[in-house]
Design an enzyme around this catalytic site. Structure first.
Site, PDB file in Angstrom:
ATOM      1  N   ARG A   1       0.828  -1.213   0.000  1.00  0.00           N
ATOM      2  CA  ARG A   1       0.000   0.000   0.000  1.00  0.00           C
ATOM      3  C   ARG A   1       0.865   1.267   0.000  1.00  0.00           C
ATOM      4  O   ARG A   1       1.077   1.893  -1.029  1.00  0.00           O
ATOM      5  CB  ARG A   1      -0.966  -0.042   1.194  1.00  0.00           C
ATOM      6  N   ASP A   2       1.416   1.626   1.148  1.00  0.00           N
ATOM      7  CA  ASP A   2       2.192   2.868   1.214  1.00  0.00           C
ATOM      8  C   ASP A   2       3.404   2.786   0.282  1.00  0.00           C
ATOM      9  O   ASP A   2       3.761   3.747  -0.402  1.00  0.00           O
ATOM     10  CB  ASP A   2       2.659   3.097   2.656  1.00  0.00           C
TER      11      ASP A   2
ATOM     12  N   HIS B   1       3.478   4.263  12.693  1.00  0.00           N
ATOM     13  CA  HIS B   1       3.779   4.201  11.258  1.00  0.00           C
ATOM     14  C   HIS B   1       4.701   5.390  11.005  1.00  0.00           C
ATOM     15  O   HIS B   1       4.264   6.543  11.089  1.00  0.00           O
ATOM     16  CB  HIS B   1       2.435   4.305  10.530  1.00  0.00           C
TER      17      HIS B   1
ATOM     18  N   HIS C   1       7.819   7.487   8.897  1.00  0.00           N
ATOM     19  CA  HIS C   1       8.573   7.713   7.655  1.00  0.00           C
ATOM     20  C   HIS C   1       9.966   8.214   8.024  1.00  0.00           C
ATOM     21  O   HIS C   1      10.186   8.776   9.099  1.00  0.00           O
ATOM     22  CB  HIS C   1       7.830   8.709   6.756  1.00  0.00           C
TER      23      HIS C   1
ATOM     24  N   CYS D   1       3.106   9.533   0.829  1.00  0.00           N
ATOM     25  CA  CYS D   1       1.755   9.932   0.451  1.00  0.00           C
ATOM     26  C   CYS D   1       1.839  10.963  -0.669  1.00  0.00           C
ATOM     27  O   CYS D   1       2.439  12.028  -0.492  1.00  0.00           O
ATOM     28  CB  CYS D   1       1.027  10.519   1.658  1.00  0.00           C
TER      29      CYS D   1
ATOM     30  N   ASN E   1       8.866   5.096   3.834  1.00  0.00           N
ATOM     31  CA  ASN E   1       8.622   4.509   5.157  1.00  0.00           C
ATOM     32  C   ASN E   1       9.935   4.052   5.795  1.00  0.00           C
ATOM     33  O   ASN E   1      10.926   3.819   5.105  1.00  0.00           O
ATOM     34  CB  ASN E   1       7.722   3.277   5.018  1.00  0.00           C
TER      35      ASN E   1
HETATM   36  N1  COA Z   1     -12.901   3.808  -4.537  1.00  0.00           N
HETATM   37  C1  COA Z   1     -13.092   4.016  -5.874  1.00  0.00           C
HETATM   38  N2  COA Z   1     -13.702   5.080  -6.395  1.00  0.00           N
HETATM   39  C2  COA Z   1     -14.166   5.990  -5.506  1.00  0.00           C
HETATM   40  C3  COA Z   1     -14.017   5.842  -4.129  1.00  0.00           C
HETATM   41  C4  COA Z   1     -13.353   4.705  -3.654  1.00  0.00           C
HETATM   42  N3  COA Z   1     -13.147   4.486  -2.337  1.00  0.00           N
HETATM   43  N4  COA Z   1     -14.587   6.894  -3.527  1.00  0.00           N
HETATM   44  C5  COA Z   1     -15.075   7.683  -4.486  1.00  0.00           C
HETATM   45  N5  COA Z   1     -14.822   7.133  -5.687  1.00  0.00           N
HETATM   46  C6  COA Z   1     -15.192   7.678  -7.012  1.00  0.00           C
HETATM   47  C7  COA Z   1     -16.647   8.064  -7.101  1.00  0.00           C
HETATM   48  O1  COA Z   1     -17.428   6.961  -7.475  1.00  0.00           O
HETATM   49  C8  COA Z   1     -16.612   9.125  -8.163  1.00  0.00           C
HETATM   50  O2  COA Z   1     -16.448   8.509  -9.422  1.00  0.00           O
HETATM   51  P1  COA Z   1     -16.993   9.185 -10.764  1.00  0.00           P
HETATM   52  O3  COA Z   1     -16.254  10.467 -10.943  1.00  0.00           O
HETATM   53  O4  COA Z   1     -16.667   8.165 -11.818  1.00  0.00           O
HETATM   54  O5  COA Z   1     -18.470   9.399 -10.536  1.00  0.00           O
HETATM   55  C9  COA Z   1     -15.308   9.855  -7.869  1.00  0.00           C
HETATM   56  O6  COA Z   1     -14.468   8.902  -7.183  1.00  0.00           O
HETATM   57  C10 COA Z   1     -15.492  11.086  -7.013  1.00  0.00           C
HETATM   58  O7  COA Z   1     -16.197  10.741  -5.832  1.00  0.00           O
HETATM   59  P2  COA Z   1     -16.243  11.680  -4.555  1.00  0.00           P
HETATM   60  O8  COA Z   1     -16.960  10.974  -3.471  1.00  0.00           O
HETATM   61  O9  COA Z   1     -16.745  13.041  -4.966  1.00  0.00           O
HETATM   62  O10 COA Z   1     -14.731  11.724  -4.143  1.00  0.00           O
HETATM   63  P3  COA Z   1     -13.712  12.936  -4.139  1.00  0.00           P
HETATM   64  O11 COA Z   1     -13.429  13.413  -5.504  1.00  0.00           O
HETATM   65  O12 COA Z   1     -14.140  13.916  -3.115  1.00  0.00           O
HETATM   66  O13 COA Z   1     -12.406  12.160  -3.609  1.00  0.00           O
HETATM   67  C11 COA Z   1     -11.625  10.304  -2.318  1.00  0.00           C
HETATM   68  C12 COA Z   1     -12.419  11.584  -2.323  1.00  0.00           C
HETATM   69  C13 COA Z   1     -11.538   9.876  -0.866  1.00  0.00           C
HETATM   70  C14 COA Z   1     -12.344   9.247  -3.116  1.00  0.00           C
HETATM   71  C15 COA Z   1     -10.219  10.527  -2.940  1.00  0.00           C
HETATM   72  O14 COA Z   1      -9.687  11.737  -2.477  1.00  0.00           O
HETATM   73  C16 COA Z   1      -9.268   9.412  -2.624  1.00  0.00           C
HETATM   74  O15 COA Z   1      -9.444   8.290  -3.070  1.00  0.00           O
HETATM   75  N6  COA Z   1      -8.207   9.668  -1.853  1.00  0.00           N
HETATM   76  C17 COA Z   1      -7.241   8.678  -1.468  1.00  0.00           C
HETATM   77  C18 COA Z   1      -5.952   9.324  -1.115  1.00  0.00           C
HETATM   78  C19 COA Z   1      -4.934   8.299  -0.666  1.00  0.00           C
HETATM   79  O16 COA Z   1      -5.051   7.122  -0.864  1.00  0.00           O
HETATM   80  N7  COA Z   1      -3.872   8.796  -0.020  1.00  0.00           N
HETATM   81  C20 COA Z   1      -2.803   7.993   0.457  1.00  0.00           C
HETATM   82  C21 COA Z   1      -3.121   7.227   1.680  1.00  0.00           C
HETATM   83  S1  COA Z   1      -2.892   8.189   3.155  1.00  0.00           S
HETATM   84 ZN    ZN Z   2       2.749   6.529   5.310  1.00  0.00          ZN
END
Ligand code: COA
Ligand code: ZN
Length: 307
Positions: free
Chosen positions: A17-18, A208, A210, A241, A250
C-alpha cells in the site's frame, strides 16, 4: 539502567500500500503479487497490501481487488489489511472479502482535505456509516500527520486525542499513529505516545513512521521504549503519500528487523529471505530504495551480531 523492551513486536508490512502508492510508473499486478508472496515467505504475517481509493487519486492502487484475491487465495493465514478513505472504499473492500481495514482521518484538517477531500466531521460521519454498513469489518483508525502537517506545521495532541476518541466511539477498534511526512523526533514520539496511552489504556496502538529526516529508527526505538509493539514498515524504505508534499519513504522493514534482532526483540521475519523480496522490488519497481541494509552488502558477513 536497562530499559525493558517488548520481547517481540508485530510488524505490519505496508509495502503493497504505502510502498507502491507513490510509485509513478505502473507496477504490473503480477510483480506486486510476486513481491507480496515473497514477503509472506520471509515471515510477514500481517500486511496492508493495497487500498480501495479512487483510481483517479492513486492510479497505482487500481488493481486492489486482484491483489486481495491473490492474498486470500494464496496466503489465507496472513492478516490482510486494506486502507480505505470512505464508505465506498469500505464497501468495495468488504465485497472482496477483506476483514480488516485501515480507515484514515488525518489529524491535520488541511491534509485530510488535500488527501481525501473531507472535513473531520465528514470523515467521522463516514466512519459511523462504515461501522453500520459493514459490521464484519475490524476497523483500525490510521491517523496521518499526527506528528506534523505539510501544510500547517505543528499538530496539537489535543486534536489527535479528540479525533481518536470520536473514532473509537464510532466503531474503530485499534489505533495507528502515522508520521506521514517523517518529521517526528524521538522525544516527540514519546510525548505523543504517552498521551495516547494514558488516554486509551489497554488499546492496541501501533506506529507508522517515515524516514524523511533519517529519524525513522530512532523514532521506532522511542516508541518501543514506551511499550509500543506494533510497527508499520515497508520493503527498502519505499513509500510516501502523494498528497503530502515532501513526504519520503517509510522506515524500511529490513532495517527495523535488523535493529530489533540485534537488540533481542523478535519479529518472526527472516532477514535473508526478506532481503530477497527487497531485491525483487529493486528489479521490478522504478523507484529509489533509500533503505540501508539492502545496500550494505555486508549483512551476511556481520550476521554474527544477530541475537
Ligand atoms: N474507490 C473508488 N472510487 C471511488 C471511491 C473509492 N473508495 N470513492 C469515491 N470514488 C469515485 C466516485 O465513485 C466518483 O467517481 P466518478 O467520478 O466516476 O463518478 C469519484 O471517485 C469522485 O467521488 P467523490 O466521493 O466526490 O470523491 P472525491 O473526488 O471527493 O475524492 C476520495 C475523495 C476519498 C475518493 C479521494 O480523495 C481518494 O481516493 N483519496 C485517497 C488518497 C490516498 O489514498 N492517499 C494515500 C493514503 S494516506
Ligand atoms: Zn505513510
Amino acid at each position: 539502567m536497562t530499559t525493558a523492551l517488548p520481547q517481540s513486536v508485530r510488524i505490519t508490512d505496508i509495502t503493497g500500500r504505502d510502498g507502491f502508492q507513490n510509485v509513478k510508473t505502473w507496477i504490473p499486478t503480477e510483480t506486486k503479487k510476486a513481491v507480496l508472496s515473497q514477503l509472506v515467505e520471509a515471515g510477514v504475517t500481517a500486511m496492508e497490501a493495497t487500498s480501495f481509493v479512487s483510481p483517479k487519486a492513486i492510479p497505482q492502487m487500481a488493481d486492489a481487488a486482484e491483489i486481495v484475491a491473490h492474498m486470500l487465495e494464496n496466503h489465507p493465514g496472513v492478516t490482510l489489511v486494506a486502507l480505505v478513505p470512505n464508505l465506498k472504499g469500505a464497501q468495495r473492500a468488504a465485497e472482496c472479502g477483506v476483514r480488516h481495514i485501515a480507515y484514515i482521518i488525518s489529524a491535520s484538517v488541511a491534509h485530510n482535505k488535500a488527501n481525501i477531500n473531507r472535513t473531520h466531521e465528514e470523515s467521522l460521519a463516514d466512519l459511523a456509516a462504515i461501522a453500520e454498513a459493514c459490521p464484519g469489518l475490524e476497523i483500525t483508525l490510521s491517523m496521518p500527520t499526527v506528528f506534523g502537517c505539510p501544510f500547517t506545521g505543528e499538530v496539537m495532541l489535543d486534536t489527535v486525542l479528540y479525533l481518536l476518541d470520536e473514532s473509537l466511539k464510532r466503531g474503530a477498534a485499534k489505533i495507528t499513529l502515522c508520521d506521514t511526512i517523517g518529521v517526528a523526533n524521538p522525544v516527540q514520539v514519546k510525548h505523543v505516545v504517552r498521551g495516547v496511552l494514558d488516554r486509551f489504556p489497554g488499546r492496541d496502538i501501533g506506529v507508522h513512521l517515515h524516514d524523511t529526516h533519517g529519524m525513522g529508527l530512532a523514532n521506532t526505538f522511542a516508541a518501543l521504549e514506551m511499550g509500543i509493539d506494533r510497527f508499520e514498515t515497508a520493503a527498502g524504505g519505499l513509500g510516501g503519500c502523494p498528497f503530502a508534499p515532501g513526504a519520503a519513504g517509510n522506515t524500511p522493514t529490513e532495517d527495523t528487523v535488523n535493529m530489533l534482532n540485534r537488540m533481542g526483540v523478535r519479529t518472526g521475519i527472516d532477514l535473508e529471505k526478506y532481503l530477497r523480496a527487497v531485491a525483487t522490488v529493486k528489479d521490478g519497481v522504478e523507484a529509489p530504495l533509500p533503505g540501508h541494509l539492502h545496500a550494505a552488502r555486508t549483512y551476511a558477513e556481520f550476521s554474527f551480531y544477530t541475537v
